[in-house]
Design an enzyme around this catalytic site. Structure first.
Site, mmCIF file in Angstrom:
data_model
loop_
_atom_site.group_PDB
_atom_site.id
_atom_site.type_symbol
_atom_site.label_atom_id
_atom_site.label_comp_id
_atom_site.label_asym_id
_atom_site.label_seq_id
_atom_site.Cartn_x
_atom_site.Cartn_y
_atom_site.Cartn_z
ATOM 1 N N HIS A 1 2.161 1.771 -3.272
ATOM 2 C CA HIS A 1 1.168 2.670 -3.854
ATOM 3 C C HIS A 1 1.615 4.119 -3.773
ATOM 4 O O HIS A 1 0.817 5.035 -3.911
ATOM 5 C CB HIS A 1 -0.187 2.503 -3.152
ATOM 6 C CG HIS A 1 -0.836 1.180 -3.405
ATOM 7 N ND1 HIS A 1 -2.063 0.845 -2.897
ATOM 8 C CD2 HIS A 1 -0.423 0.089 -4.122
ATOM 9 C CE1 HIS A 1 -2.390 -0.389 -3.272
ATOM 10 N NE2 HIS A 1 -1.400 -0.859 -4.014
ATOM 11 N N ASP B 1 0.862 -1.187 0.000
ATOM 12 C CA ASP B 1 0.000 0.000 0.000
ATOM 13 C C ASP B 1 0.897 1.235 0.000
ATOM 14 O O ASP B 1 2.025 1.172 -0.469
ATOM 15 C CB ASP B 1 -0.952 -0.024 1.211
ATOM 16 C CG ASP B 1 -2.297 0.629 0.908
ATOM 17 O OD1 ASP B 1 -2.285 1.788 0.461
ATOM 18 O OD2 ASP B 1 -3.338 -0.005 1.099
#
Length: 461
Positions: free
Chosen positions: A292, A269
């Site tokens: 991310h 993430d």
């Protein structure tokens, strides 16, 4: 006694004294040469000594093994760690040196969910040179314990969490819960329990340092800072597989005066995620990815008010990531994001290197709303590298009712990682300017300040 005998006796006494003196000096010289014993400090002339590195007196170091911890990686060490913490936290040092809780090298300690509570009577160092392990998945978690957090530090003022050891979250079985998005078809989820613990949470604390540690396989967020003031993070290695869900590296919420430096973060993430209520955040020399990216948000969920200001990201690398530098907000929120500078960031095969998304939604059922978090005064300078051609390199998707304003770009050069065709940047209701020629050229930005911003009472934090 005649005079000749007196002279002879005096000569013998003087000769004996001289011999003893010479032997003494030779003996001392010999011992110094071979290093067996130091020279007596009485005979050494005074000289200024170099300033020593800060050290912690041994009398203030508390080894967790002294409190019953075994360190075999199997025994539940929770009680021993709790007892050791209580002792260190309440220790009053006469020399004002910090009290240290030591997790020694060469040992592995498995502990259940635990809260290390302050305030403490002195500055505390939690030194991890060995390994701290979480229980092996949900079935090994005590049913009476919260499944939302593992190691919690609460109401502590003056604390250092440091060392060269390992924090192992053993998150694989948490990632495989049926509710996780990667388990279902096309990202769908299945029924069942879904809570997964944050590995390390700092709550309502101040004057914090986190330095040097390795963290791997967290069940969910690796670090989370809530309602904290004065946080220094440096030289961390945070690792989890790219498919591990919600394993943000460092998340801050309602936290200010934060420095994040010289760290490596690879996870499933955001490397760093910045929530509402954060200001004065400096991020420098971070290597991020696969991940991310570095995100401000998401903000404004459930029509909430969000305030974020004075954020800088400099001298960093983002590679093989879904996003690079991202600001994401939900429709219906209020408040503002302002005073953000991204400078000297290198992109390597990043799908969305520069993105503002004010239509952030985890499903396809989100409805359009008229209010939004106001995004303004965002600077992108010296952002270079390559992007994944599945998406435009620059995406400014701003609210219909509350446009983004004062977006500034200079020295931006983003080329496709494959092929030679440059994808055009995307702009929607975005106002700003390019101070230099960018690659690709950004002609879609609108000039000036929109009337809606001038005429309406925008909620600026």
């Amino acid at each position: 006694m005649n005079i000749s005998k007196l002279f002879l006796l005096a000569f013998c006494i003087i000769a004996s004294l001289l011999l003893v003196s010479v032997q003494g000096r030779l003996h001392n010289h010999t011992k110094h040469k071979h290093g067996h014993h130091p020279i007596s400090q009485i005979s050494v002339p005074p000289s200024p000594s170099p300033s020593p590195e800060p050290s912690i007196p041994s009398s203030t170091v508390f080894d967790v093994r002294s409190f019953g911890a075994v360190g075999d990686g199997l025994t539940d060490e929770t009680l021993a760690f709790k007892t050791a913490w209580d002792t260190v936290c309440q220790f009053e040092s006469e020399s004002e040196s910090p009290a240290t809780l030591l997790v020694p090298e060469g040992y592995s300690f498995m502990i259940q969910s635990i809260i290390f509570t302050g305030p403490c009577k002195n500055y505390v160092v939690f030194k991890v040179d060995g390994t701290i392990m979480a229980p092996d998945g949900p079935d090994s978690w005590f049913k009476s314990n919260s499944k939302r957090q593992w190691l919690v530090f609460y109401r502590i003022n003056g604390f250092s969490f440091q060392g060269f050891g390992l924090i192992d979250g053993r998150g694989e079985k948490w990632w495989d819960l049926p509710c996780k998005p990667h388990k279902g078809v096309n990202g769908s989820t299945l029924p069942g329990p879904c809570d997964s613990p944050v590995a390390l949470r700092f709550f309502m604390s101040s004057n914090l340092t986190v330095k040097g540690l390795k963290i791997q396989n967290s069940p969910q967020f690796n670090f989370r800072f809530d309602n904290c003031h004065g946080v220094h993070i440096e030289s961390l290695s945070i690792k989890a597989p790219s498919k591990s869900p919600n394993t943000d590296g460092i998340h801050i919420e309602n936290t200010d005066n934060v420095g994040i430096y010289n760290s490596l973060i690879a996870n499933g993430d955001d490397c760093v995620s910045i929530g509402s209520g954060c200001y004065n955040v400096d991020i420098k020399n971070i290597t991020c990815g696969p991940s991310h990216g570095i995100s401000i948000g998401s903000l404004g969920n459930h029509n909430s008010r969000a305030c974020v200001t004075n954020i800088t990201v400099t001298d960093s690398v983002i590679k093989y990531s879904d996003n690079g530098l991202r600001i994401k907000t939900w429709q219906g929120g209020s408040g503002s994001v302002s005073g953000v500078t991204f400078n000297n960031v290198h992109m390597d095969t990043v799908r969305n290197p520069i993105i503002i998304d004010q239509y952030y939604c985890l499903t396809k059922s989100c409805l359009n709303q008229t209010s939004a978090v106001f995004v303004s005064d965002i600077t992108y300078k010296n952002i270079k590298g390559t992007y994944d051609v599945r998406s435009p390199s620059i995406h400014f998707g701003c609210s219909d009712s509350v446009p983004c304003t004062n977006l500034t770009l200079s020295d931006v050069e983003l080329l496709p990682a494959q092929g030679e065709i440059l994808a055009d940047p995307f702009c929607w209701n975005a106002y700003g300017a390019s101070q230099t020629l960018t690659i690709p050229p950004v002609f879609c930005l609108l000039e000036g300040i929109p009337r809606s911003v001038l005429e309406n009472d925008i909620d600026r934090c």
